[in-house]
Write a protein that holds these residues in place. Structure first.
Motif, mmCIF file in Angstrom:
data_model
loop_
_atom_site.group_PDB
_atom_site.id
_atom_site.type_symbol
_atom_site.label_atom_id
_atom_site.label_comp_id
_atom_site.label_asym_id
_atom_site.label_seq_id
_atom_site.Cartn_x
_atom_site.Cartn_y
_atom_site.Cartn_z
ATOM 1 N N ASN A 58 0.816 -1.217 0.000
ATOM 2 C CA ASN A 58 0.000 0.000 0.000
ATOM 3 C C ASN A 58 0.848 1.265 0.000
ATOM 4 O OD1 ASN A 58 -3.021 -0.990 0.667
ATOM 5 N ND2 ASN A 58 -1.579 -2.249 1.830
ATOM 6 N N THR A 59 2.075 1.171 -0.465
ATOM 7 C CA THR A 59 2.990 2.310 -0.455
ATOM 8 C C THR A 59 3.430 2.682 -1.861
ATOM 9 O OG1 THR A 59 4.828 0.760 -0.083
ATOM 10 C CG2 THR A 59 3.897 1.854 1.850
ATOM 11 N N ASN A 63 6.434 8.437 -5.429
ATOM 12 C CA ASN A 63 5.583 9.619 -5.467
ATOM 13 C C ASN A 63 4.942 9.958 -4.123
ATOM 14 O OD1 ASN A 63 5.937 9.831 -8.345
ATOM 15 N ND2 ASN A 63 4.457 8.157 -8.584
ATOM 16 N N GLY A 64 5.103 9.098 -3.156
ATOM 17 C CA GLY A 64 4.484 9.330 -1.859
ATOM 18 C C GLY A 64 5.238 10.325 -1.007
ATOM 19 N N GLN A 65 4.633 10.742 0.098
ATOM 20 C CA GLN A 65 5.228 11.702 1.016
ATOM 21 C C GLN A 65 5.524 11.027 2.355
ATOM 22 O OE1 GLN A 65 2.432 14.923 1.312
ATOM 23 N NE2 GLN A 65 2.684 15.560 -0.822
ATOM 24 N N TRP A 66 6.635 11.435 2.951
ATOM 25 C CA TRP A 66 7.025 10.813 4.212
ATOM 26 C C TRP A 66 6.035 11.141 5.319
ATOM 27 C CZ3 TRP A 66 7.835 13.487 8.691
ATOM 28 C CH2 TRP A 66 8.013 14.876 8.577
ATOM 29 N N LEU A 69 3.686 8.570 5.490
ATOM 30 C CA LEU A 69 4.351 7.274 5.574
ATOM 31 C C LEU A 69 4.445 6.602 4.198
ATOM 32 C CD1 LEU A 69 2.677 5.857 8.822
ATOM 33 C CD2 LEU A 69 4.838 7.100 8.596
ATOM 34 N N TYR A 70 4.481 7.448 3.148
ATOM 35 C CA TYR A 70 4.585 6.991 1.753
ATOM 36 C C TYR A 70 3.409 6.106 1.330
ATOM 37 C CZ TYR A 70 9.348 8.771 2.092
ATOM 38 O OH TYR A 70 10.444 9.580 2.267
ATOM 39 N N LEU A 71 2.295 6.240 2.024
ATOM 40 C CA LEU A 71 1.126 5.452 1.688
ATOM 41 C C LEU A 71 0.427 6.015 0.450
ATOM 42 C CD1 LEU A 71 -0.391 4.931 5.251
ATOM 43 C CD2 LEU A 71 0.722 3.210 3.831
ATOM 44 N N LYS A 72 -0.048 5.128 -0.390
ATOM 45 C CA LYS A 72 -0.812 5.540 -1.563
ATOM 46 C C LYS A 72 -2.190 6.037 -1.128
ATOM 47 C CE LYS A 72 -0.476 1.495 -3.438
ATOM 48 N NZ LYS A 72 -0.594 0.357 -4.387
ATOM 49 N N LYS A 73 -2.802 6.819 -1.989
ATOM 50 C CA LYS A 73 -4.160 7.272 -1.706
ATOM 51 C C LYS A 73 -5.089 6.063 -1.756
ATOM 52 C CE LYS A 73 -7.750 10.493 -3.170
ATOM 53 N NZ LYS A 73 -8.154 11.545 -4.149
ATOM 54 N N SER A 74 -5.864 5.910 -0.706
ATOM 55 C CA SER A 74 -6.730 4.735 -0.619
ATOM 56 C C SER A 74 -7.898 4.849 -1.590
ATOM 57 C CB SER A 74 -7.265 4.566 0.804
ATOM 58 O OG SER A 74 -8.006 5.703 1.196
ATOM 59 N N ASN A 75 -8.307 3.722 -2.138
ATOM 60 C CA ASN A 75 -9.451 3.685 -3.041
ATOM 61 C C ASN A 75 -10.775 3.842 -2.297
ATOM 62 O OD1 ASN A 75 -7.999 3.055 -5.588
ATOM 63 N ND2 ASN A 75 -7.468 1.169 -4.511
ATOM 64 N N TYR A 207 -5.257 -1.563 6.304
ATOM 65 C CA TYR A 207 -5.885 -0.519 7.121
ATOM 66 C C TYR A 207 -6.698 -1.088 8.280
ATOM 67 C CZ TYR A 207 -4.472 3.154 3.889
ATOM 68 O OH TYR A 207 -3.737 4.031 3.144
ATOM 69 N N SER A 208 -7.277 -2.270 8.117
ATOM 70 C CA SER A 208 -8.052 -2.857 9.212
ATOM 71 C C SER A 208 -7.171 -3.209 10.403
ATOM 72 C CB SER A 208 -8.793 -4.104 8.720
ATOM 73 O OG SER A 208 -7.882 -5.102 8.284
ATOM 74 N N HIS A 209 -5.865 -3.355 10.172
ATOM 75 C CA HIS A 209 -4.936 -3.643 11.269
ATOM 76 C C HIS A 209 -4.125 -2.407 11.674
ATOM 77 C CE1 HIS A 209 -5.803 -7.689 9.762
ATOM 78 N NE2 HIS A 209 -5.438 -8.132 10.955
ATOM 79 N N PHE A 210 -3.645 -1.645 10.689
ATOM 80 C CA PHE A 210 -2.776 -0.499 10.966
ATOM 81 C C PHE A 210 -3.500 0.588 11.753
ATOM 82 C CE2 PHE A 210 -1.131 3.680 9.587
ATOM 83 C CZ PHE A 210 0.142 3.601 10.140
ATOM 84 N N LEU A 211 -4.714 0.927 11.350
ATOM 85 C CA LEU A 211 -5.452 1.998 12.009
ATOM 86 C C LEU A 211 -5.893 1.620 13.418
ATOM 87 C CD1 LEU A 211 -7.695 3.257 9.053
ATOM 88 C CD2 LEU A 211 -5.599 4.295 9.948
ATOM 89 N N ALA A 212 -5.856 0.336 13.723
ATOM 90 C CA ALA A 212 -6.283 -0.108 15.057
ATOM 91 C C ALA A 212 -5.159 -0.066 16.086
ATOM 92 C CB ALA A 212 -6.846 -1.527 14.977
#
Length: 344
Positions: A58-59, A63-66, A69-75, A207-212
């Motif tokens: 998901n990174t 083109n990502g920003q630090w 966390l260099y994450l891509k824009k979520s769909n 995201y179901s794990h990271f955001l938690a």
């Protein structure tokens, strides 16, 4: 298909085996009540490992920003993932807490197999879904199976029917019921996301794990106490295995079991996600039921869990009812397709 099956059967069955081993070993180690169940530590470790393992998918380091966390824009809009995360976090924590309430792994497997009943009721009441007679009958069989499985082995013993004897057992059953109900709502919510934004399983897995992860700050003292308990080498019995890692550090067998648990959990979840994305609902349901049966037999054979007569009858009814429910659902789907063709 082969890759999915290997991950589901290998990862999920290994996860149940290691979890049973971890909990059985912890029961033999003297500790205070705050660090006895290992539920918070196991759940946090699983969420952390899955987040790390699925991060690279998901990174966009180019083109990502630090700052992101260099994450891509979520769909899928982030607010959708936050709602899903809250439900998934609560389900995972409650599911692991049940093992500290005198709930055995076989009973846990059988009880969680009854999720089709709750899913049907939630879908009918809140999702506008309809079900045929065969599906309703199968759900009644599953419900009866769960009730039989939850009854004491000896109904003639008045002590076995006393709520004051096993209050922790009643708490465990309550946690299982609440987590199963919440799972049904989460499934209905996930279905709405899937139908609107497509199959975003890699994004969902991360995201179901990271955001938690920030939510675990609430139980951080518990996690710390359980981590110390698992890491202590002096609490290991003489016949237990000890593992040497680089720099001469001796690691307890519980620490290794915890590592295997989180790795197998990731493989299990990834395999199920792949299976859902490439097979029909009937195929997925039947495969997961077979996996549950295999996990049940492994738990009984390897750890000496006693499957009572009520447990055997109830488990058989639950699994039989779940298979009947899947077949009835597939039959209903075929009728709908035929009706649609006639209308055209």
């Amino acid at each position: 298909m082969i890759s999915s099956l290997v991950q589901v059967f290998g990862g999920c069955c290994t996860n149940v085996f290691v979890l049973d081993k971890l909990m059985a070993k912890n029961d033999t180690i003297p500790s205070d009540n705050s660090s006895k169940s290992l539920a918070s530590l196991i759940t946090f470790s699983q969420f952390l490992f899955v987040s790390m393992a699925s991060y690279t998918h998901n990174t966009d380091f180019k083109n990502g920003q630090w700052s992101r966390l260099y994450l891509k824009k979520s769909n899928v809009p982030m607010r959708k993932w936050l709602a899903l995360v809250s439900m998934y976090f609560a389900i995972s924590l409650m599911s692991n807490w049940t093992f500290s309430c005198n709930i055995s792994v076989p009973m846990y497997i059988v009880f969680r197999s009854s999720g089709t009943v709750i899913t049907m009721l939630v879908g009918w009441m809140f999702g506008g879904k309809s079900y045929n007679t065969s599906q309703v009958v199968s759900c009644c069989v599953i419900t009866l199976g769960v009730l039989i499985n939850s009854l004491p082995a000896d109904l003639s013993d008045e002590r076995s029917l006393s709520f004051e004897i096993e209050p922790k057992f009643l708490l465990g059953i309550t946690l299982l019921m609440v987590s199963t109900l919440l799972s049904a709502f989460m499934g209905l919510y996930s279905e709405s996301i899937h139908s609107k934004y497509g199959n975003q399983w890699k994004e969902s897995l991360f995201y179901s794990h990271f955001l938690a992860l920030p939510l675990f700050l609430v139980v951080f003292p518990q996690i710390k106490a359980e981590f110390i308990q698992v890491w202590k080498v002096d609490n290991i019995s003489r016949d237990a295995f000890q593992y040497l890692v680089p720099f001469g550090i001796v690691v307890s067998d519980q620490s290794v079991s915890l590592l295997f648990n989180v790795v197998s959990q990731y493989i299990c979840i990834r395999g199920v996600s792949l299976l859902v994305g490439s097979n029909s609902a009937l195929t997925v349901t039947v495969i997961l039921l077979i996996r549950k049966i295999l996990s049940l037999f492994i738990s009984i054979a390897c750890f000496g869990h006693e499957l009572t007569r009520n447990g055997l009858i109830g488990g058989s009814m639950v699994l039989s009812g779940a298979v009947l429910y899947s077949l009835a659902g597939q039959k209903n789907k075929k009728k709908s397709l035929k009706k649609g063709k006639k209308d055209i």
